[in-house]
Design a protein around this motif. Structure first.
Motif, short mmCIF file in Angstrom:
data_model
loop_
_atom_site.label_atom_id
_atom_site.label_comp_id
_atom_site.label_asym_id
_atom_site.label_seq_id
_atom_site.Cartn_x
_atom_site.Cartn_y
_atom_site.Cartn_z
N ALA A 161 0.83 -1.19 0.00
CA ALA A 161 0.00 0.00 0.00
C ALA A 161 0.87 1.25 0.00
CB ALA A 161 -0.91 0.00 1.21
N VAL A 162 1.92 1.23 0.83
CA VAL A 162 2.82 2.39 0.87
C VAL A 162 3.42 2.64 -0.51
CG1 VAL A 162 4.98 3.28 1.83
CG2 VAL A 162 3.36 2.10 3.30
N MET A 163 3.78 1.55 -1.19
CA MET A 163 4.39 1.71 -2.51
C MET A 163 3.44 2.40 -3.48
SD MET A 163 6.30 -1.92 -2.63
CE MET A 163 6.50 -2.01 -4.38
N VAL A 164 2.19 2.00 -3.44
CA VAL A 164 1.22 2.61 -4.36
C VAL A 164 0.99 4.07 -3.98
CG1 VAL A 164 -1.13 2.53 -5.22
CG2 VAL A 164 0.15 0.43 -4.90
N ILE A 165 0.93 4.34 -2.68
CA ILE A 165 0.78 5.73 -2.25
C ILE A 165 1.95 6.55 -2.77
CG2 ILE A 165 0.72 7.24 -0.24
CD1 ILE A 165 -0.78 5.00 1.23
N VAL A 166 3.15 5.99 -2.63
CA VAL A 166 4.32 6.71 -3.12
C VAL A 166 4.20 6.95 -4.63
CG1 VAL A 166 6.80 6.51 -3.53
CG2 VAL A 166 5.86 5.93 -1.31
N LEU A 167 3.76 5.92 -5.36
CA LEU A 167 3.61 6.08 -6.82
C LEU A 167 2.65 7.21 -7.14
CD1 LEU A 167 3.37 2.46 -8.24
CD2 LEU A 167 5.22 4.09 -8.52
N LEU A 168 1.50 7.22 -6.46
CA LEU A 168 0.51 8.25 -6.76
C LEU A 168 1.05 9.64 -6.42
CD1 LEU A 168 -2.84 6.68 -5.56
CD2 LEU A 168 -2.35 7.54 -7.83
N PHE A 169 1.66 9.74 -5.23
CA PHE A 169 2.21 11.04 -4.85
C PHE A 169 3.32 11.46 -5.80
CE2 PHE A 169 -0.14 10.82 -0.91
CZ PHE A 169 -0.34 12.14 -0.61
N SER A 170 4.13 10.51 -6.24
CA SER A 170 5.20 10.86 -7.18
C SER A 170 4.62 11.44 -8.45
CB SER A 170 6.03 9.63 -7.54
OG SER A 170 6.56 9.04 -6.39
N ALA A 171 3.57 10.80 -8.96
CA ALA A 171 2.98 11.27 -10.21
C ALA A 171 2.33 12.63 -10.02
CB ALA A 171 1.97 10.25 -10.73
N VAL A 172 1.50 12.75 -8.98
CA VAL A 172 0.79 14.02 -8.78
C VAL A 172 1.78 15.12 -8.41
CG1 VAL A 172 -1.04 15.17 -7.52
CG2 VAL A 172 -1.28 12.79 -8.11
N GLY A 173 2.76 14.78 -7.57
CA GLY A 173 3.74 15.77 -7.17
C GLY A 173 4.54 16.30 -8.35
N SER A 174 4.91 15.41 -9.29
CA SER A 174 5.64 15.86 -10.47
C SER A 174 4.76 16.76 -11.32
CB SER A 174 6.09 14.68 -11.32
OG SER A 174 6.74 13.73 -10.52
N PHE A 175 3.50 16.42 -11.39
CA PHE A 175 2.57 17.20 -12.19
C PHE A 175 2.35 18.58 -11.58
CE2 PHE A 175 -1.84 18.65 -12.61
CZ PHE A 175 -1.95 18.75 -13.98
N ALA A 176 2.28 18.61 -10.24
CA ALA A 176 1.76 19.79 -9.55
C ALA A 176 2.60 21.03 -9.77
CB ALA A 176 1.64 19.50 -8.07
N LEU A 177 3.91 20.87 -9.84
CA LEU A 177 4.76 22.05 -9.81
C LEU A 177 4.53 22.95 -11.01
CD1 LEU A 177 6.76 22.83 -7.63
CD2 LEU A 177 8.52 22.40 -9.32
N GLU A 178 4.41 22.36 -12.19
CA GLU A 178 4.24 23.17 -13.40
C GLU A 178 2.93 22.83 -14.10
OE1 GLU A 178 7.41 24.54 -15.41
OE2 GLU A 178 8.16 24.92 -13.41
N ASN A 179 2.08 22.09 -13.45
CA ASN A 179 0.83 21.62 -14.06
C ASN A 179 1.11 20.96 -15.41
OD1 ASN A 179 -0.48 22.84 -11.92
ND2 ASN A 179 -0.51 24.78 -13.00
N SER A 180 2.11 20.08 -15.42
CA SER A 180 2.58 19.56 -16.69
C SER A 180 2.57 18.04 -16.70
CB SER A 180 4.01 20.08 -16.91
OG SER A 180 4.71 19.24 -17.76
N PHE A 181 1.87 17.45 -17.66
CA PHE A 181 1.88 15.99 -17.81
C PHE A 181 3.25 15.50 -18.22
CE2 PHE A 181 -2.63 16.99 -18.40
CZ PHE A 181 -3.18 16.12 -17.48
N PHE A 182 3.94 16.34 -18.98
CA PHE A 182 5.27 15.99 -19.44
C PHE A 182 6.17 15.64 -18.25
CE2 PHE A 182 9.58 17.01 -20.79
CZ PHE A 182 9.64 16.36 -21.99
N ASP A 183 6.01 16.40 -17.16
CA ASP A 183 6.86 16.17 -15.99
C ASP A 183 6.62 14.80 -15.37
OD1 ASP A 183 8.30 18.43 -16.19
OD2 ASP A 183 7.20 19.58 -14.69
N ILE A 184 5.44 14.22 -15.56
CA ILE A 184 5.21 12.86 -15.05
C ILE A 184 6.10 11.88 -15.83
CG2 ILE A 184 3.52 11.06 -14.57
CD1 ILE A 184 1.38 13.12 -14.39
N TYR A 185 6.18 12.10 -17.14
CA TYR A 185 7.07 11.23 -17.94
C TYR A 185 8.53 11.43 -17.55
CZ TYR A 185 3.07 10.17 -20.90
OH TYR A 185 1.86 9.74 -21.36
#
Lengths: 181, 493, 326
Positions: free
Chosen positions: B386-410
């Motif tokens: 569960a922790v791993m999935v939480i980390v995955l979700l936060f990693s994706a959303v956190g990368s997106f959040a700074l510049e509102n950029s989907f590219f940053d998730i990649y």
């Protein structure tokens, strides 16, 4: 349990040879160096008042050369180690198996693939729906109980939506249908 | 005395406390930074008194910088760029079941480091700001190079591959528009790459995602909770350790304050420099990188002090020392205050309030921080998958959040793969981060410096501060071996 | 395994169907603009000058039109990322873009395939002219003395203010060309914005900066820095003693500006709603106080006027950029 132990011993016997001085690392490094040099060569000069100063390509070129040199050093290390090896070299099959173990059999590729799919998914169905599906699927893959997976996914995704979307006003994707769901 | 009464008024105290909790949230969540928290607080603060607004900003930023160390210690994901050095020893301690202790130590040193930084801000801000003004391209170049030389320090024994990692970080840092000529480099026509590879997505990928991948490749531990024993938090237990390393705390705080006061360097660089210097100066340098107390203390004392340091040029000249103070300077203008040489005379009460707020925040930080650690360790009691999935979700959303950029998730995913591959090949990751942070500083300042001197490299050695920095770099790099050589020669006959 | 996957797939399909239903119900209704959240794309970072202006306007629009207006920062590439995102958004009035001066140079600088023609214009609210600012102990008492010094000692005098090809750099080039001086006779020291440039000037590492006067207001008021001229048509009311270039016989003005645009093809009715609301905001005392406190110059151009101005800017800067060949 015994299965896990078995796997460990297999990977340990091949690990040291492959890990420290495998041939892929120097090859990749050399390719990176060559590629960097090739791309830097296309960058323009920087001339100011008739004098050539370090321009856009200055730094990347230095780095490219460094990578090439480093690749040679790593290759020599690999070859030297291969010569001094006491145990027989791992066969191609063993090596492929080890790589598969790193990347394939244990969910790594699956996690990466689902992350890559995750981006278009949340773009089209919105973060909340997409996030719940993604998180539940990955949790199942990681051997969670199915009811746990669904409950946790819903809770976590909603928490993230509140923290990021409302508290920090991040415009989370709402999906092609324009709804927050 | 008036100042104190003003600060204790509920219209100041309540938003201040709330902002500190907000700071804990922002700092502990990868992708949400102290800068972002400040940018969000400023519009709210227009409806309040300037003192309340400043209290909120100061409260949120100092707590956020500490809180960034919480996920860095527990999960190896730095919550803010300034806590990227906390993944070194904090995480190692956590791996040995001492995460709670590491964070308590971290929290207290954050507070002490912050206090030292604020004390310097109060006492010697104007003269220190004058020194910072003397820094130009040549000085920043040497400072950056000095920071880069730390990559050998954080390579965990594999120095050659550490240097390769640092060089790779430098290469990544060249992606985007070249500042000196405006020419795009390595962008492959991607608009998103014009501004370079996002530092936060790269960091989240390298450390967070790669750690998840590593765990995923080891199925035996998936269903067990991440921390078996509770994260023990004992403030008193950490005090003896701090007393043992008091010199490290003070030295790091001084380094942090000064680095922070330079408009061209911030708390992130301060933390790494303090770490490197502490290892060089330590009596047990071999322990660094495997969970040493000093390795936890040094960066955290430095980054909070660096935050205080950034206020020095902001108040004295109206020139922000980092992204947070850049927003603060803008906000102060909105309050009708003009930071700059005249503020000390024209608005003395406000300056005094700022100082007072900064001091009290350091003390309140301990309470807020404990709360943050407790709350965060709850997440870790969940099963590891569960922790791993939480980390995955936060990693994706956190990368997106700074510049509102989907590219940053990649970008984050790509760096996750790179990080995973590098660790499989025993290439240490911390030097890569160093290269990424310091690459622009070294490259830009070298090239802009040469533009200034019309291509002449000599001033890099002859400018007074520059010469001192160059000498310091030379001594740290070659001093040890040369000294040993001389000692060996003397003993031989 | 298959059972678990099946359940999740069923849940996923349910969610998709649900979102489809909500969407289908919402779409065919006749829309009264605005009936949902409007996004303001800002091509610069949160907390910067442009962002602050945008957030002020978002609040005011929200009050005027009774709909949430949210700011979305899309930074990067000297504004290329945000401007492109704004230009390619749906032309329904629910995405408006805070365009800045850089729109006029993105194409000429080779950063993005984007020009004034990719937007339709609502209103401009701000303009900040470049200044010519030196240290107070600098030898030049007037702009003429500075220009004379450049003519006599080509290559000696250093300018700074922003990145290469940024607004203050181009303003410098325009001024020098108009004064009959080869821009190459001065050296541009790239900096990452106003703050480092001012630091450099105070520390004696550069000779002149061409930032706007409000950016250096603290130092100008404290007497650490001095302004020799301002590159606008009229004097800045906050600095009435600083002469304009035109008064000094150099026919040149230049600086940065900000305003709101929508993608090409936005319905006229929608634009009209926004322009009218914008005009009311621009007339308010609150707006004037805000701009004064933050040190931004007010310059209002509406609809067509604004569109013509941006087009003019495009060609002005294109000429300058081609001239020096960035």
């Amino acid at each position: 349990m015994s299965n896990a132990n078995n796997e460990n011993t297999v990977s340990e016997s091949t690990q040291i040879d492959r890990k420290h001085y495998g041939p892929t690392f120097p090859i990749l490094l050399g390719a990176l160096g060559a590629w960097t040099l090739y791309l830097s060569a296309q960058l323009p000069d920087f001339i100011q008042r008739g004098r050539q100063l370090p321009g856009p390509r200055y730094f990347p070129t230095i780095l490219g050369i460094f990578f090439c040199v480093a690749a040679v050093v790593e290759l020599v290390r690999y070859l030297r180690q291969r010569r001094n090896r006491t145990v027989p070299a791992p066969s191609i099959r063993q090596r492929a198996f080890a790589v598969m173990q790193d990347w394939g059999s244990h969910s790594v590729v699956l996690i990466l693939a689902s992350l890559i799919v995750f981006v278009p998914l949340i773009r089209y169905v919105g973060f909340i729906a997409g996030g719940i599906v993604f998180s539940a699927l990955v949790m199942l893959r990681l051997r969670a109980k199915w009811y746990n997976a669904i409950i946790l996914s819903v809770v976590v995704v909603l928490v993230i939506a509140v923290v990021f979307g409302m508290l920090f006003r991040v415009p989370l994707p709402r999906g092609a249908f324009g709804i927050a769901l | 005395m008036d100042v104190v009464v003003q600060l204790l008024h509920p219209s100041v105290l309540v938003p201040w406390m709330l902002a500190m909790l907000f700071g804990i949230f922002a700092g502990a969540t990868p992708g949400l930074t102290a800068t972002m928290a400040t940018a969000l607080i400023v519009p709210i603060s227009y409806y309040m008194s300037p003192v309340a607004g400043l209290a909120m900003i100061i409260g949120a930023t100092f707590t956020a910088i500490f809180a960034g160390d919480i996920p860095a210690t527990f999960l190896r994901i730095p919550g803010t760029p300034a806590s990227s050095a906390a993944i070194l020893d904090g995480f190692e301690m956590n791996r040995r079941g001492k995460g709670g202790f590491a964070l308590t130590l971290d929290l207290l040193c954050s507070s002490i480091g912050g206090l030292i930084g604020v004390a310097i801000l109060i006492m010697v801000a104007p003269p220190l700001a004058r020194i910072a003004l003397r820094f130009s391209s040549a000085e920043y170049f040497w400072l950056g190079l000095f920071g880069l030389s730390m990559s050998a320090v954080v390579s965990k024994g594999n120095t050659f591959r550490g240097i390769i990692a640092a060089a790779f970080g430098l290469l990544i840092s060249t992606v985007g528009m070249d500042v000196t000529t405006g020419h795009p480099r390595f962008t492959f026509g991607q608009l998103e790459l014009l501004s370079g590879v996002g530092f936060i997505p790269a960091m989240i990928g390298l450390f967070g995602l790669s750690e998840v991948l590593k765990l995923a490749s080891d199925p035996a531990t998936l269903n067990v909770p991440s921390i078996t024993q509770s994260a023990k938090i004992s403030l008193l237990g950490a005090l003896p350790a701090i007393w043992r390393h008091k010199i490290t705390v003070i030295r790091s705080a001084l380094i942090g304050t000064f680095t922070g006061s330079l408009p061209g360097a911030g708390a992130d660089i301060a933390a790494w420099v303090a770490y490197g210097v502490s290892k060089k100066a330590s009596r047990e340098p071999e322990k660094f990188g495997s969970g040493s107390e000093e390795g936890v203390i040094a960066p955290t004392s430095a980054n909070n002090a660096g935050l205080a340091g950034a206020w020095i040029p902001a108040l004295v000249f109206g020139i922000p020392g980092d992204a947070v103070t850049a927003i603060v300077v803008g906000a102060m203008l909105m309050y009708g205050l003009r930071p700059g040489p005249l503020i000390f005379e024209q608005s003395r009460e406000i300056v005094d309030s700022i100082f007072m707020i900064a001091v009290v925040t350091q003390i309140l930080l301990i309470g807020a921080g404990l709360l943050g650690i407790r709350a965060f360790s709850r997440i870790l009691r969940l099963p590891r998958n569960a922790v791993m999935v939480i980390v995955l979700l936060f990693s994706a959303v956190g990368s997106f959040a700074l510049e509102n950029s989907f590219f940053d998730i990649y970008v984050m995913i790509a760096f996750g793969i790179i990080g995973f591959y590098m660790e499989k090949n025993d290439v240490p990751l911390p030097p890569l981060i160093l290269g990424l942070i310091l690459g622009p500083m070294v490259e830009r300042n070298l090239r802009v410096g040469l533009v200034r001197t019309h291509g002449d490299f000599l001033p890099f050695f002859t400018r007074p501060i520059s010469a001192v920095l160059a000498a310091a770099l030379f001594i740290t790099l070659f001093g040890g071996p040369i000294w040993n050589l001389i000692k060996g020669r003397l003993k031989q006959p | 395994m298959s059972k678990r996957v099946l359940i999740v797939v069923v849940v996923a399909i349910l969610l998709l169907v649900m979102s489809g239903i909500v969407w289908a119900r919402g779409a065919p209704e006749e829309e009264v603009y605005p009936d949902r959240t409007v996004t303001i794309v800002v091509p610069w970072a949160a907390g910067g000058g442009t962002d602050r202006v945008a957030r002020f306007w978002a609040d005011e629009f929200q009050r005027e039109l009774d709909t949430p207006f949210v700011v979305e920062n899309r930074t990067g590439g000297s504004g290329a990322v945000g401007h492109s995102a704004g230009a390619t958004a749906a032309a329904d009035g629910y995405t408006i873009t805070m365009v800045t001066f850089e729109l006029a140079t993105l194409e000429s600088m080779g950063l993005a395939d984007l020009t004034y023609a990719d937007f339709e214009y609502l209103l401009q609210m701000n303009e900040d002219a470049a200044g010519v600012i030196v240290r107070s102990d600098a030898p030049w008492e007037s702009l003429d003395e500075l220009l004379e010094d450049i003519r006599n000692n080509p290559g000696q005098i250093t300018f700074s203010g922003t990145a290469v090809g940024g607004v203050w750099d181009l303003a410098r080039v325009g001024m020098l060309l108009e004064a009959g001086i080869d821009p190459d006779d001065t050296t541009w020291i790239p900096s990452e914005g106003a703050a480092p440039a001012i630091t450099d000037l105070l520390g004696g590492h550069v000779d002149v900066i061409t930032n706007s006067l409000p950016e250096a207001q603290s130092q100008l008021e404290a007497g650490d820095l001095r302004a020799l001229a301002v590159m606008s048509d009229e004097r800045n009311p906050t600095f009435p003693d600083v002469p304009t270039l035109k008064e000094l016989g150099i026919d040149w003005s230049g600086g940065t500006w900000r305003g709101f645009s929508v993608p090409v093809g936005t319905p006229d009715a929608v634009k009209q709603v926004l322009i009218e609301a914008g005009q009311r905001i621009a007339d308010s005392q609150r707006f004037r106080d805000f701009m004064d406190d933050a040190g931004f110059g007010i310059r209002l151009r509406l609809g067509e006027d604004y569109a013509e101005f941006v087009e003019e800017e495009h060609y002005t800067w294109q000429t300058i950029i081609r001239e020096v060949g960035f």
